[in-house]
Design a protein around this motif. Structure first.
Motif, short mmCIF file in Angstrom:
data_model
loop_
_atom_site.label_atom_id
_atom_site.label_comp_id
_atom_site.label_asym_id
_atom_site.label_seq_id
_atom_site.Cartn_x
_atom_site.Cartn_y
_atom_site.Cartn_z
N LEU B 178 -5.72 -0.28 -0.09
CA LEU B 178 -4.70 -0.82 0.81
C LEU B 178 -4.13 0.27 1.71
N ALA B 179 -3.95 1.46 1.13
CA ALA B 179 -3.36 2.55 1.89
C ALA B 179 -4.26 2.98 3.04
N LEU B 180 -5.54 2.59 3.00
CA LEU B 180 -6.45 2.91 4.10
C LEU B 180 -6.48 1.79 5.13
N GLY B 181 -5.66 0.77 4.92
CA GLY B 181 -5.60 -0.33 5.88
C GLY B 181 -6.50 -1.50 5.54
N ALA B 182 -7.08 -1.50 4.33
CA ALA B 182 -7.90 -2.64 3.92
C ALA B 182 -7.00 -3.81 3.55
#
Lengths: 277, 285
Positions: B178-182
């Motif tokens: 999530l922290a990578l924008g997924a």
């Protein structure tokens, strides 16, 4: 640029924390800022009326005793707190003047505001796939493009030379320090604008810690970095600005040298002198 | 000897004995199977027994090849039906369903595991066979019905084991994605599910074991002709059905040939489990 600067001013003017007023007027424009930020977990108030600016291309360190809210604040900046049930945020988080909680798509926000966690958390897949995960998520498909991004990101994280011959190996086989630098490379691969580091060296040995601190000093030239740390010497070594938290409030914030050598608040002085916390 | 050492010694003996029971049981069953089955195989002739296409004990023909093929067909069919549905259901329960939805669904799955296989067979016989007969006149009990029914029967095994594997994936993988924008879907399907791959394969291994060993439900819906099925709508007899159908009246070599059928079943399950476990270990590395 003018718009960013005005955001910084606005936050400063509106900010009620008197400690902020004098020190915030920095020439660097604010990349991110929080204004009147409050956060509650159910009945527990974790943050109260926090006002801070994070100037572009500077390292801001958040320090304070355990449970003071510094990690919680960090997790507001990329909205990771959204995952916590019963968590309510008030006030605003601004990225380039845009309210991160209202206008910016959360996945887009997290692409622009990357995060490195306390525990290294490479995915259980190859080193290459770890770094390529972010770009692939955002639509990069061509092999040549991915190869280039992976190499650039690993170079930026100063770990290319160590890993270039084992890109196909599982990332879980790396040492803790290598894993953490791989995670930094993975975060850089989506070209973020801000990098959040949540006690990212606390699980590592001193040599790995030194490598990552050196890396942060280099990253500062291109990224805005916000780091939470328990290690005050680390804050002193790496950061340009420091904010000291206590019980969910900012006690004092300003240029790191000022906070450590001429703290204006007695509690800051006690903390940086190691008298509590 | 003081009293604590004595107590420890007693506990050690007790626990060792308890542990030994299961090992002894396995050894005894193996011994029984091989002692009773192998001589029959030798008498019939191993190639004639394993590869013979005709099973006609009255005429002294003991070829179990159709049953080996039948067991494999039925099991593969059950896996095709049950594994995708079961895995998706587990992913849903573990990562998509809200707490309330999961609380409604999970007991349903457990209930599915508690239904006796004869009841499944009954359901197949009364509901599924007539439907097939309506769609394809002249057919009814068949490979298709057996595979569908077994597919349903393995669902609880697949779902429970796979869900546990997914629930055990550390939270930091999901947060990292999530922290990578997924988004949630990408984080689940591209990070969490691959991270649980080893556990998901374990679910498949158990499901295969359950499918290949199932007897009663299969007997009731499969038709049981000892002939290699030419289509999905043909009847089929599995190794387990072969034993269960004829053991009641078999005697002499016929009886021993049925025990030998058990040996083949045992070895088949062992091979499949070893193969899948090897694949799992390689995938897990």
């Amino acid at each position: 640029m003018a718009e960013m600067a005005s955001v910084a001013e606005r936050v400063t003017e509106e900010g009620k924390a008197p400690a902020m007023a004098a020190s915030t007027v920095d020439l660097a424009p604010a990349k991110m800022a929080v204004a009147h930020l409050g956060l509650r977990y159910g009945d527990f108030s974790a943050l109260r009326d926090v006002n801070l600016v994070f100037p572009e291309r500077q390292v801001t360190a958040l320090i304070g005793p355990s449970g003071c809210g510094k990690s919680t604040l960090l997790r507001c900046l990329n909205r990771m707190n959204d995952l916590v049930a019963g968590c309510r945020v008030t006030g605003s988080v601004l990225l380039d003047g845009q309210d991160a909680y209202r206008f910016v798509d959360v996945n887009d926000l997290r692409r622009r505001v990357g995060m490195v966690f306390q525990q290294p958390n490479p995915f259980p897949m190859s080193i290459y796939d770890n770094v390529a995960f972010g770009p692939r998520t955002h639509g990069v498909k061509r092999r040549a493009d991915l190869d280039e991004i992976v190499e650039r990101s690993l170079r930026d994280a100063a770990i290319w030379d160590e890993l270039k011959d084992r890109l196909r190996k599982n990332a879980l086989g790396l040492s803790g320090g290598q894993q953490q630098r791989l995670c930094i490379a993975r975060a850089l691969a989506v070209r973020p604008e801000v990098l959040l580091m949540d006690e990212s060296t606390s699980a590592l040995d001193p040599i790995s810690t030194a490598k990552i601190e050196e890396l942060v000093r280099q990253l500062r030239e291109r990224y805005t970095v916000v780091m939470v740390t328990h290690n005050m010497l680390q804050a002193l070594r790496v950061s340009d600005r420091t904010a000291f938290f206590l019980m969910g409030e900012v006690v004092e914030a300003g240029p790191t040298d000022d906070v450590f050598t001429h703290p204006r608040d007695g509690r800051t002085a006690d903390y940086v002198a190691g008298r509590f916390g | 000897m003081n009293s604590s050492a004595l107590r420890e010694g007693t506990a050690r003996v007790l626990f060792s004995a308890a542990a030994a029971v299961s090992v002894v049981a396995v050894v005894l069953i193996c011994l029984f199977l091989f002692v009773n089955g192998v001589p029959a195989m030798a008498e019939i002739g191993v190639p004639e027994f394993l590869l013979g296409a005709i099973w006609r004990p009255a005429n002294g023909l003991y070829g179990i090849f159709p049953m080996i093929v039948g067991s494999i067909y039925v099991t593969v069919g059950a896996v095709i039906v049950g594994v995708p549905a079961g895995l998706l259901c587990a992913i849903f329960l573990s990562r998509f369903a809200g707490a309330r939805m999961a609380m409604l669904l999970a007991p349903g799955v457990e209930l599915l595991a508690g239904i006796p296989s004869v009841v499944y067979g009954f359901f197949g016989l009364i509901i599924m066979v007539p439907i097939i007969r309506g769609l394809a006149p002249g057919h009814g009990p068949s490979l298709l019905v057996a595979a569908l029914l077994l597919g349903i029967m393995i669902l609880p095994t697949v779902i429970t084991v796979a869900r546990n594997a997914l629930d055990a994936v550390p939270r930091r993988y999901y947060e990292g994605a999530l922290a990578l924008g997924a988004d949630h879907e990408r984080a689940v399907f591209c990070v969490v599910v691959p991270a649980a791959a080893s556990g998901l394969l374990a679910a498949v291994v158990l499901a295969v074991g359950r499918a290949i060993g199932e007897t009663m439900a299969v007997i009731m819906v499969a038709g049981n002709q000892p002939v290699i099925p030419g289509s999905l709508l043909d009847g089929v007899r599995t190794l387990t059905a072969n034993i269960a159908l004829e053991m009641g009246y078999a005697a002499g070599l016929h009886r021993e040939a049925l025990v030998a059928t058990g040996v083949v079943l045992f070895v088949l399950i062992l091979l499949i489990t070893l193969f899948l476990n090897a694949a799992r270990k390689r995938g897990g590395r």
